[in-house]
Design a protein around this motif. Sequence first.
Motif, short mmCIF file in Angstrom:
data_model
loop_
_atom_site.label_atom_id
_atom_site.label_comp_id
_atom_site.label_asym_id
_atom_site.label_seq_id
_atom_site.Cartn_x
_atom_site.Cartn_y
_atom_site.Cartn_z
N ARG A 71 6.98 67.40 28.87
CA ARG A 71 8.26 68.10 29.02
C ARG A 71 8.80 67.93 30.44
NH1 ARG A 71 9.60 71.58 25.12
NH2 ARG A 71 10.70 72.99 26.53
N LEU A 72 8.78 66.68 30.91
CA LEU A 72 9.30 66.33 32.23
C LEU A 72 10.38 65.27 32.07
CD1 LEU A 72 6.02 66.07 34.34
CD2 LEU A 72 7.73 67.89 34.45
N PRO A 73 11.29 65.17 33.03
CA PRO A 73 12.30 64.10 32.97
C PRO A 73 11.64 62.72 32.99
CG PRO A 73 12.98 65.79 34.54
CD PRO A 73 11.57 66.12 34.13
N TYR A 74 12.21 61.82 32.24
CA TYR A 74 11.69 60.45 32.12
C TYR A 74 11.62 59.77 33.47
CZ TYR A 74 11.61 55.58 30.41
OH TYR A 74 11.29 54.27 30.18
N SER A 75 12.65 59.99 34.31
CA SER A 75 12.67 59.35 35.62
C SER A 75 11.53 59.82 36.50
CB SER A 75 14.01 59.61 36.31
OG SER A 75 14.25 61.00 36.41
N VAL A 76 11.11 61.07 36.36
CA VAL A 76 9.99 61.58 37.15
C VAL A 76 8.70 60.85 36.78
CG1 VAL A 76 8.57 63.62 37.62
CG2 VAL A 76 11.06 63.83 37.49
N ILE A 77 8.48 60.65 35.49
CA ILE A 77 7.28 59.94 35.05
C ILE A 77 7.28 58.51 35.57
CG2 ILE A 77 6.00 59.12 33.03
CD1 ILE A 77 5.83 62.12 33.49
N LEU A 78 8.42 57.83 35.51
CA LEU A 78 8.50 56.45 36.01
C LEU A 78 8.21 56.40 37.51
CD1 LEU A 78 11.66 55.15 34.11
CD2 LEU A 78 9.29 54.52 33.67
N ALA A 79 8.79 57.34 38.25
CA ALA A 79 8.56 57.36 39.69
C ALA A 79 7.10 57.62 40.02
CB ALA A 79 9.45 58.42 40.34
N VAL A 80 6.47 58.55 39.31
CA VAL A 80 5.05 58.84 39.55
C VAL A 80 4.19 57.63 39.24
CG1 VAL A 80 3.10 60.23 38.76
CG2 VAL A 80 5.30 61.32 39.22
N LEU A 81 4.50 56.94 38.15
CA LEU A 81 3.74 55.74 37.82
C LEU A 81 3.89 54.68 38.91
CD1 LEU A 81 4.49 55.38 33.99
CD2 LEU A 81 2.33 56.05 35.05
N GLY A 82 5.11 54.49 39.39
CA GLY A 82 5.31 53.51 40.45
C GLY A 82 4.56 53.86 41.72
N VAL A 83 4.60 55.14 42.12
CA VAL A 83 3.88 55.57 43.32
C VAL A 83 2.38 55.39 43.14
CG1 VAL A 83 3.34 57.55 44.78
CG2 VAL A 83 5.69 57.15 44.05
N ALA A 95 4.86 53.57 27.30
CA ALA A 95 4.13 54.82 27.26
C ALA A 95 4.78 55.92 28.08
CB ALA A 95 2.70 54.60 27.77
N ALA A 96 5.72 55.56 28.98
CA ALA A 96 6.31 56.56 29.87
C ALA A 96 7.17 57.56 29.11
CB ALA A 96 7.15 55.86 30.94
N GLU A 97 7.95 57.10 28.16
CA GLU A 97 8.84 58.01 27.44
C GLU A 97 8.08 59.01 26.58
OE1 GLU A 97 13.04 57.80 24.93
OE2 GLU A 97 11.86 55.99 25.28
N PRO A 98 7.08 58.57 25.76
CA PRO A 98 6.30 59.57 25.02
C PRO A 98 5.55 60.53 25.94
CG PRO A 98 5.97 57.38 24.12
CD PRO A 98 6.71 57.20 25.39
N LEU A 99 5.07 60.03 27.08
CA LEU A 99 4.37 60.90 28.02
C LEU A 99 5.31 61.95 28.60
CD1 LEU A 99 1.75 61.53 29.56
CD2 LEU A 99 2.47 59.86 31.28
N ALA A 100 6.54 61.54 28.93
CA ALA A 100 7.52 62.48 29.46
C ALA A 100 7.85 63.56 28.43
CB ALA A 100 8.79 61.74 29.88
N ALA A 101 7.96 63.15 27.16
CA ALA A 101 8.24 64.13 26.11
C ALA A 101 7.08 65.11 25.93
CB ALA A 101 8.53 63.41 24.80
N ARG A 102 5.86 64.60 26.03
CA ARG A 102 4.69 65.45 25.84
C ARG A 102 4.54 66.45 26.99
NH1 ARG A 102 0.48 65.42 22.51
NH2 ARG A 102 -1.50 66.34 23.16
#
Length: 822
Positions: free
Chosen positions: A13-25, A4-11
């Motif tokens: 309009r944020l870098p994929y790595s930012v979404i992964l880091a936020v999810l981890g935190v 779900a991280a990649e579609p969320l990043a596209a929606r």
Amino acid sequence: MIGAAEPLAARLRLPYSVILAVLGVLIGVGATFFLHTELTDALNPVAEAILDLPIRSNVFLYVFLPTLLFQATLGMNLRRMIDDWVPILMLAVVAVVVATVSVGYALAWVSALPLAACLLIGAIVSTTDPSAVVSIFRSISSPRRLARIIEGESLLNDAAAIALFGLFMGFVMLGTPDPELGDALLRFPLLIAGGAITGWLCARVAVWIMALFGRHELAQISVSVALPYLAYIGAEQIVGASGVIAVVAAGLTLNLVAPGRLPPQSWTNLRELWGVLAHWAGALIFILAALLIPRLLEEVRIGDILLVAVVIVAAVVARMVILFGLLPLLARLRLSPPVDRPYRVAILWGGLRGAVTLALALAVTESFRVPDDIQRVVGILATGFTLFTLIVQGTTLRWVIGRLGLDRLSPIDEALSRQVVAVALQTVREDLASTTENYDLSRDIVRSEAKRFGERLDEAVKTAEDSADILDRDRIALGLIVLAGHERDTIIDRVRERTISARMAEKVMSDAERLIEGARSQGRSGYQRAARRSVAYGKGFRAAVWLNRRLGISAPLAQMTTDRFELMLSQRLILRDLGGFIDGRIRRIHGRRVAELLHELLSRRIEAVETALEGLRLQYPGYAEELERRFIRRTALRLEEREYMMMREDGLIGAEVYMSLMADLGARRAAAETRPKLDIALQRTALVRQFPLFAEFSDRALRQLARGLETRYANVGEAIIRKDSAAKRVFFIASGAVELESAGQTWRLGRGEMFGQMAILMQKSVRAEAKAIAPTTLLVLDEDRFRRLLGRSKALRKAVRESAEKRGIEPSALLPPAKDAS
């Protein structure tokens, strides 16, 4: 969650790595909250399991990191990376060293930390993760060369930073507070060299083993999976060098060597598998590393925030020095492509830090040999800096790119897009009319829809006419870009059909990309320069010639000559298919004048390829025919495979028969993939035999002469003899053409003719200047051998007299030939 991280990043309009880091935190913070809250105890076991995950730095460094680095090397076009090795090394290595030193000394100036610990922190935060800016550059159609430079940086800066990390980590653990920076930097190349040699050896052994398993694809993939880990462990534990450098060297070696040793489909499947592994490894390393952020920030203090700010400022300033100081200087020296200021700003702001920085910080906090106060500061500074780049820079990167205007088409591209839409809609209207007739649709419905479509078409045509003020120069450049893009697509189709071998695919593809970039940056002149380069003899070829001439090592020259044969055949195959594309597509968009000019440029390229190929045929008689027979066999096998597939789809043959036929086809295809070997010594004797001057020689005399002749290759425009130079050699033209200029007169010589003999026989300095006007192969004979040969050959003496008479020289003025001692 990763899915779900990649579609969320596209929606968002944020870098994929930012979404992964936020999810981890969020997972880490949520687990801590539920474990300590009194609201519910039902989730305590889950929270404890998350917080007690055995996340250690070794998991990142020994499991995830080799996977990411190895896959990155397999996905690169190394031939194009080599073209830009200067800016890549500047960003990847020099920038890392500058950032390490800047952050280290800035921290040492404002804090009480020892210099070794400060430099360690600098090494940890110096590695960038440019994946965010690369993905955005791709989405905005930025110059390919720029994206390639950033990709090269992403591969090598991790290796450089981790090598520096290991160096300064050793100083900290040994308790060396103030290491000599010069001594430290002297050890740095040894770490890199040891790792590179280890990775290269491991990869060569792996390729040899994989080639033995030619029909067992799973075995080949298994060997490739083991390769990066064996290289990493071997370099770290046995050699004492950088394991990261070893992994990078192993991947680069496999990328260069494996396509020519493995079946094309096996190589494709291997790269696809590594793509999946790297996707999962990258996602897991980000999420697991982000889980550690709450733990690393538990003991943060007010003073630590000031130190984080110092790290941010020092790192940004160090990167600015490279981007706005060193890169423009290299561009002026023509060692690097010019990078526009908006793109440099985007690269600066896109220098995000990520999982590698957190993993290195975790390695410090786990080491019992590092003092507790240094562990705490390293964990907080690395984590704080990473959070700043992800939350502040990562979330605003696309906005910055928009403000810089990088997300908008240039005026030329905008005008081109309007014309493309108009031409496309005209084609659609024609196809739609034939479709409605074939299906006998209702006339009222057809009329109403045709009216609506016609209104859209009229609007598109009007818009295109309004933008018809594109200069012819720009139209030519755009047409060349489109033509080179179609050439690249044609290459891909031919590789899939196995008409072009995987070994040549990368080289031909690199040439097509150079054509695109040349046309995009310098228009027609850039395209022509790239076209000339695709048929020219490179530095590697000259080095192989030198090895063969000076040391008698002929294997590199034979290999490169064979590659050149196949390359010219592949280029000829591709170029002959481009004329129809010019007439069918480009003419409708850019008009007749541009199409005619593109036809002219294409004809010149075809002529250059034919000339180069003819030169090879003359130089190595019979070998081109062997390669052409191999091409015909491979084409026949491809057509045979297509027939079997059609029969299988039509139900004419069953699965068992189909599998049996394909197995037999695969065995014959493997045999057809093997190229015939080229024996340079035998080919030179055959070449000498074709000269009319030596027709009277016996086979034994021809072999002796062939051993005394040297082969020289000359590119178009290359000087062979300079005026007023000493006369020492005689040149015989095996293929190509040479232009001689003397005293205002110019004459041209072709295959079978010689030059340089008059100055030797008259014992004078050279009065003529000779240069190649086509890719030329020369046979060179020194003065002593030429004189002895002249004494033995009547035909040669006659040719010398005729040449002297043409130039108005009395034959009696020539010195007599030397007597043949044999």
